[in-house]
Write a protein that holds these residues in place. Structure first.
Motif, PDB file in Angstrom:
ATOM      1  N   VAL A  25     -10.115   2.417   7.372  1.00  0.00           N
ATOM      2  CA  VAL A  25      -9.522   1.151   7.817  1.00  0.00           C
ATOM      3  C   VAL A  25      -9.087   0.308   6.619  1.00  0.00           C
ATOM      4  N   LEU A  26      -9.901   0.294   5.552  1.00  0.00           N
ATOM      5  CA  LEU A  26      -9.597  -0.538   4.388  1.00  0.00           C
ATOM      6  C   LEU A  26      -8.607   0.101   3.423  1.00  0.00           C
ATOM      7  N   LEU A  27      -8.379   1.426   3.570  1.00  0.00           N
ATOM      8  CA  LEU A  27      -7.535   2.149   2.615  1.00  0.00           C
ATOM      9  C   LEU A  27      -6.176   1.494   2.379  1.00  0.00           C
ATOM     10  N   PRO A  28      -5.421   1.112   3.418  1.00  0.00           N
ATOM     11  CA  PRO A  28      -4.072   0.579   3.158  1.00  0.00           C
ATOM     12  C   PRO A  28      -4.022  -0.912   2.852  1.00  0.00           C
ATOM     13  N   THR A  29      -5.162  -1.577   2.761  1.00  0.00           N
ATOM     14  CA  THR A  29      -5.171  -3.036   2.642  1.00  0.00           C
ATOM     15  C   THR A  29      -5.124  -3.488   1.188  1.00  0.00           C
ATOM     16  N   LYS A  30      -4.851  -4.779   1.012  1.00  0.00           N
ATOM     17  CA  LYS A  30      -4.866  -5.371  -0.326  1.00  0.00           C
ATOM     18  C   LYS A  30      -6.262  -5.360  -0.926  1.00  0.00           C
ATOM     19  N   THR A  31      -7.265  -5.519  -0.055  1.00  0.00           N
ATOM     20  CA  THR A  31      -8.655  -5.515  -0.528  1.00  0.00           C
ATOM     21  C   THR A  31      -8.975  -4.213  -1.237  1.00  0.00           C
ATOM     22  N   TYR A  32      -8.555  -3.108  -0.650  1.00  0.00           N
ATOM     23  CA  TYR A  32      -8.817  -1.803  -1.257  1.00  0.00           C
ATOM     24  C   TYR A  32      -8.042  -1.654  -2.563  1.00  0.00           C
ATOM     25  N   LYS A  33      -6.777  -2.101  -2.557  1.00  0.00           N
ATOM     26  CA  LYS A  33      -5.935  -1.927  -3.733  1.00  0.00           C
ATOM     27  C   LYS A  33      -6.380  -2.804  -4.902  1.00  0.00           C
ATOM     28  N   ILE A 129      -1.040   2.628  13.247  1.00  0.00           N
ATOM     29  CA  ILE A 129      -0.185   1.434  13.213  1.00  0.00           C
ATOM     30  C   ILE A 129      -0.710   0.439  12.178  1.00  0.00           C
ATOM     31  N   TRP A 130      -2.021   0.240  12.158  1.00  0.00           N
ATOM     32  CA  TRP A 130      -2.647  -0.656  11.180  1.00  0.00           C
ATOM     33  C   TRP A 130      -2.339  -0.200   9.756  1.00  0.00           C
ATOM     34  N   SER A 131      -2.456   1.098   9.522  1.00  0.00           N
ATOM     35  CA  SER A 131      -2.223   1.630   8.179  1.00  0.00           C
ATOM     36  C   SER A 131      -0.767   1.440   7.772  1.00  0.00           C
ATOM     37  N   LEU A 132       0.167   1.753   8.681  1.00  0.00           N
ATOM     38  CA  LEU A 132       1.583   1.601   8.352  1.00  0.00           C
ATOM     39  C   LEU A 132       1.920   0.138   8.081  1.00  0.00           C
ATOM     40  N   PHE A 133       1.401  -0.760   8.919  1.00  0.00           N
ATOM     41  CA  PHE A 133       1.674  -2.190   8.735  1.00  0.00           C
ATOM     42  C   PHE A 133       1.155  -2.677   7.383  1.00  0.00           C
ATOM     43  N   ASN A 134      -0.072  -2.298   7.031  1.00  0.00           N
ATOM     44  CA  ASN A 134      -0.641  -2.768   5.766  1.00  0.00           C
ATOM     45  C   ASN A 134       0.007  -2.118   4.558  1.00  0.00           C
ATOM     46  N   TYR A 135       0.362  -0.839   4.673  1.00  0.00           N
ATOM     47  CA  TYR A 135       1.096  -0.195   3.580  1.00  0.00           C
ATOM     48  C   TYR A 135       2.401  -0.937   3.299  1.00  0.00           C
ATOM     49  N   ARG A 158      13.408   2.740   1.508  1.00  0.00           N
ATOM     50  CA  ARG A 158      12.657   3.756   0.760  1.00  0.00           C
ATOM     51  C   ARG A 158      11.158   3.584   0.963  1.00  0.00           C
ATOM     52  N   SER A 159      10.693   2.345   0.982  1.00  0.00           N
ATOM     53  CA  SER A 159       9.268   2.072   1.154  1.00  0.00           C
ATOM     54  C   SER A 159       8.785   2.528   2.529  1.00  0.00           C
ATOM     55  N   ILE A 160       9.608   2.272   3.563  1.00  0.00           N
ATOM     56  CA  ILE A 160       9.231   2.702   4.910  1.00  0.00           C
ATOM     57  C   ILE A 160       9.142   4.227   4.976  1.00  0.00           C
ATOM     58  N   LEU A 164       5.645   6.329   5.814  1.00  0.00           N
ATOM     59  CA  LEU A 164       5.531   7.242   6.945  1.00  0.00           C
ATOM     60  C   LEU A 164       4.834   8.530   6.519  1.00  0.00           C
ATOM     61  N   GLY A 165       5.116   8.970   5.306  1.00  0.00           N
ATOM     62  CA  GLY A 165       4.415  10.131   4.775  1.00  0.00           C
ATOM     63  C   GLY A 165       2.941   9.852   4.557  1.00  0.00           C
ATOM     64  N   TYR A 166       2.599   8.639   4.086  1.00  0.00           N
ATOM     65  CA  TYR A 166       1.191   8.266   3.922  1.00  0.00           C
ATOM     66  C   TYR A 166       0.449   8.332   5.253  1.00  0.00           C
ATOM     67  N   VAL A 167       1.090   7.817   6.310  1.00  0.00           N
ATOM     68  CA  VAL A 167       0.453   7.810   7.627  1.00  0.00           C
ATOM     69  C   VAL A 167       0.309   9.236   8.157  1.00  0.00           C
ATOM     70  N   GLY A 168       1.309  10.068   7.900  1.00  0.00           N
ATOM     71  CA  GLY A 168       1.199  11.472   8.290  1.00  0.00           C
ATOM     72  C   GLY A 168       0.043  12.161   7.604  1.00  0.00           C
ATOM     73  N   ASN A 169      -0.268  11.742   6.387  1.00  0.00           N
ATOM     74  CA  ASN A 169      -1.400  12.319   5.656  1.00  0.00           C
ATOM     75  C   ASN A 169      -2.724  12.018   6.356  1.00  0.00           C
ATOM     76  N   ILE A 170      -2.801  10.869   7.045  1.00  0.00           N
ATOM     77  CA  ILE A 170      -4.006  10.533   7.815  1.00  0.00           C
ATOM     78  C   ILE A 170      -4.197  11.553   8.939  1.00  0.00           C
ATOM     79  N   CYS A 171      -3.102  11.912   9.609  1.00  0.00           N
ATOM     80  CA  CYS A 171      -3.197  12.936  10.666  1.00  0.00           C
ATOM     81  C   CYS A 171      -3.660  14.266  10.090  1.00  0.00           C
TER      82      CYS A 171
END
Length: 701
Positions: A25-33, A129-135, A158-160, A164-171
């Protein structure tokens, strides 16, 4: 003591599991980064594990730990089950738990979805959805750093595409867990590989769509910014685009051939194309690099351990004792097994017959009961495709030995169906196969003094009267003494295409073919011996520790000196190659050593049994259980025969049958055509009868 250990293991498992969810859950957030990453990198980015060390700790280690913990838990559970095998305890299902198991969505192509499945699927979609939004939120905050000459909207595009590839990696991180047949994680949540294969399908669809969008998005971006040369770029120190393009080609080939219409009509195309997963993984890891590889490593690591152990088990030829050929184009193959091999009803086993195809493996239902037949294992095969047709031709020819390799059996970790007061089992055609093992198990328990044996109503539909011969499978061919008078069994058989009982002269007989023993044959036994789960835990933990050891040595004494001497980052693709090579090598070495140690004990047991049992090949025919015959009373096991009612030219009124069931806890199991499964599921979920608890059994691969 054992109950305390199981409780402690559950608590530890839950704590690690919740911790893993928090990390995702925290992976894509600013807190994690901004907070976690600098702290962890300063601690873990040593000269032994490099920059990917953080992901190795946060994503790989917890799942490997859960897998090892699951092995210990399942071993303890098996020991406690053996100690309490004679106790008569029934688990009372609470209304809340029953609600979560109730079907809430019955529709194609999703199939039958229970409340708990829908809840977890919804949470997973929310995570994506949470991960994509925060990324995107984090990346859009750094658009001022976009490339020179690049417009802001192009940078966002380009960022989007990248995210999308990052989110696919979660799957991908969860993709391989459902297809790990000998998994120690799935049983912890009450699943088997067979029951969770649909999750693999769902994840495969979502990940392929996301990766395809990722690829198309980048191609469009390169076209907009006049960078089409990037299509052929293989960077030395960053992501190689060509590797990703090759990976998506393999992914699309696997995806297209996996659609139901193609898979059912051209199964061999689907089967062979799906083996491209090896190349898919290879180029995918080359594309994403070591850091993202360690995020998805647990599923791949456990799958490779399981796949290699299955390969080692399948190198041996199983001892085929006999084949019981029924007049309904069905055959029961009977194998010898070691007494240390235990399995539960509704298990399946994969078979390979080299004389038909050296590469094709097909799953079949186990109909035997390991308690009733401790040295035999049986599977049922229906003649439906080209492979089974060739098998029937082999059995029809004068043959005294047939070489067969096996993988398994695989199935549930407990006989969960016994928790109900009564069982209603609905089947169509060969879908009766898994219920044969359940009935045999109940017969065994009833004749051994178990008090809490559920009442059984078997509703089976067949096309032709010849299909009634499949009911002969209720009695094992081994001739084990059984008593059915102590169990409450009622069989309602429906023959849909024959409106009247056929004449006795038109009835075909059952043929039994016996096979000679061969010195190359071996008993079907656990790949790792009686303490299979403990040895599996040893393989997983040892191979992972050895991997960490070799990874540290290679990084510290080979990669790090090169970077220090050249003042350049080590080749991006070579790092990925090293990681894959070390993972495969460590799994192969550790698994082979432990497998060979366990094989010696299995070989000694197999030699003793084979020397005392050398059958002579004979041909025999006959049927003790032909419900179309008017002289049923002259046959043995009359109680089973009298419990059977045959309805010609009729179909079962499933709604009437189910709603008339009495009792506060009725387990409903169904196996057969999709239409039948969906009809039963809708009745159970309608709320018309609160005492019905649905469980679907499907073996459609």
């Amino acid at each position: 003591m054992i109950s305390i250990m199981k409780t402690a293991l559950r608590i530890v498992f839950l704590a690690v599991f919740l911790g893993g969810i928090i990390v995702w859950v925290l992976l894509p957030t600013k807190t994690y980064k901004q907070a976690w990453t600098p702290t962890l990198n300063s601690t873990l980015n040593s000269t032994y594990f490099g920059e990917p060390g953080t992901n190795l700790l946060l994503f790989t280690f917890p799942m490997i730990f859960i897998a090892v913990l699951g092995c210990v838990y399942l071993h303890v559970q098996n020991k406690s089950k053996n100690m309490n095998s004679k106790s008569d305890c029934r688990v009372i299902t609470s209304n809340r738990l029953a609600f979560w198991r109730r079907p809430v969505l019955v529709m194609a192509p999703l199939g039958i979805v229970t409340a708990v499945e829908l809840a977890f699927a919804a949470m997973f979609v929310v995570l994506l959805i949470w991960s994509l939004f925060n990324y995107l939120y984090v990346s859009f905050g750094h658009l001022h750093m976009h490339k020179a000459g690049e417009k802001v909207w192009q940078a966002k595009f380009r960022s989007i595409s990248l995210r999308l590839g990052y989110v696919g990696n979660i799957c991908w991180a969860f993709l391989f867990f459902p297809v790990t047949r000998g998994s120690s994680i799935l049983p912890l949540v009450g699943l088997t590989s067979e029951s969770s294969i649909k999750y693999h399908i769902w994840l495969g669809h979502v990940s392929t769509i996301l990766f395809a969008a990722h690829t198309v998005g980048y191609i469009i971006y390169w076209a907009m910014t006049d960078q089409m040369a990037q299509l052929l770029q293989w960077s030395r120190d960053w992501v190689p685009n060509v590797a990703g393009e090759i990976a998506i080609v393999f992914a699309l080939a696997m995806w297209v051939t996996s659609f139901p219409r193609i898979r059912r009509k051209m199964f061999e195309v689907f089967f062979y194309t799906h083996h491209l997963y090896i190349l898919y993984i290879f180029f995918y890891v080359l594309h994403v690099g070591a850091a993202y590889f360690f995020m998805i490593l647990p599923g791949i690591f456990l799958f490779l351990v399981d796949r290699f152990l299955r390969f080692l088990q399948s190198r041996q030829s199983a001892r085929l004792v006999s084949a019981r050929i029924l007049p309904c184009d069905t055959v029961e193959l009977n194998f010898s097994k070691s007494e240390g091999l235990n399995y539960n009803p509704t298990s399946i086993m994969f078979l390979n017959v080299p004389s038909i195809s050296k590469f094709q493996w097909h799953p079949f239902t186990v109909t035997s009961c390991c308690n009733m037949e401790p040295d035999k294992l049986s599977v049922v095969i229906k003649r439906e495709g080209s492979w089974s047709l060739k098998l029937f031709q082999e059995l029809s020819s004068p043959v005294d030995h047939l070489k067969v390799s096996v993988e398994g059996p695989y199935g549930p970790s407990s006989s969960h169906f016994l928790r109900h007061e009564s069982l209603v089992m609905v089947s169509g055609g060969s879908g009766i196969s898994p219920f044969v093992s359940i009935i045999r198990e109940i017969i065994f328990r009833s004749q051994n003094g178990s008090l809490n044996v559920p009442r059984v109503l078997l509703v089976c539909a067949f096309k032709n009267s010849a299909d009634l011969a499949i009911l002969d499978l209720l009695i094992p061919i081994s001739g084990a003494p059984i008593q059915t008078s102590k169990m409450q069994l009622q069989i309602e058989a429906y023959v849909t295409r024959n409106k009247e009982q056929p004449s006795i002269d038109s009835q075909k007989l059952i043929q039994t073919v016996w096979f000679k023993a061969d010195q190359s044959d071996s008993l079907i036994s656990p790949a790792l011996g009686p303490n299979n789960w403990l040895w599996l835990g040893a393989i997983i933990s040892s191979s992972f520790v050895v991997f960490l050891l070799f990874l540290g040595i290679v990084t510290r004494y080979y990669i790090y000196p090169i970077e220090q001497n050249t003042n350049e980052t080590y080749n991006f693709s070579f790092c990925s190659l090293w990681d894959m090579f070390l993972v495969f090598t460590c799994i192969l070495l550790v698994s082979s050593v432990i497998f060979l140690l366990c094989k010696k004990q299995n070989a000694r047991e197999g030699k003793q049994i084979q020397n005392s049992d050398v059958p002579t090949p004979t041909n025999s025919s006959g049927s003790w259980f032909n419900v179309a015959d008017m002289e049923l009373e002259s046959l043995p096991h009359q109680s089973l025969v009298r419990a059977t009612n045959v309805h010609f030219g009729a179909r079962p009124d499933l709604k009437k049958v189910l709603l008339e069931c009495t009792g506060s806890d009725v387990g409903v199991l169904v196996c057969g055509p999709r239409k039948m499964r969906h009809e039963v599921a809708k009745i159970c979920s309608s709320g018309l009868a609160e005492n019905l608890h649905f469980e679907s059994i499907s073996f459609n691969w």
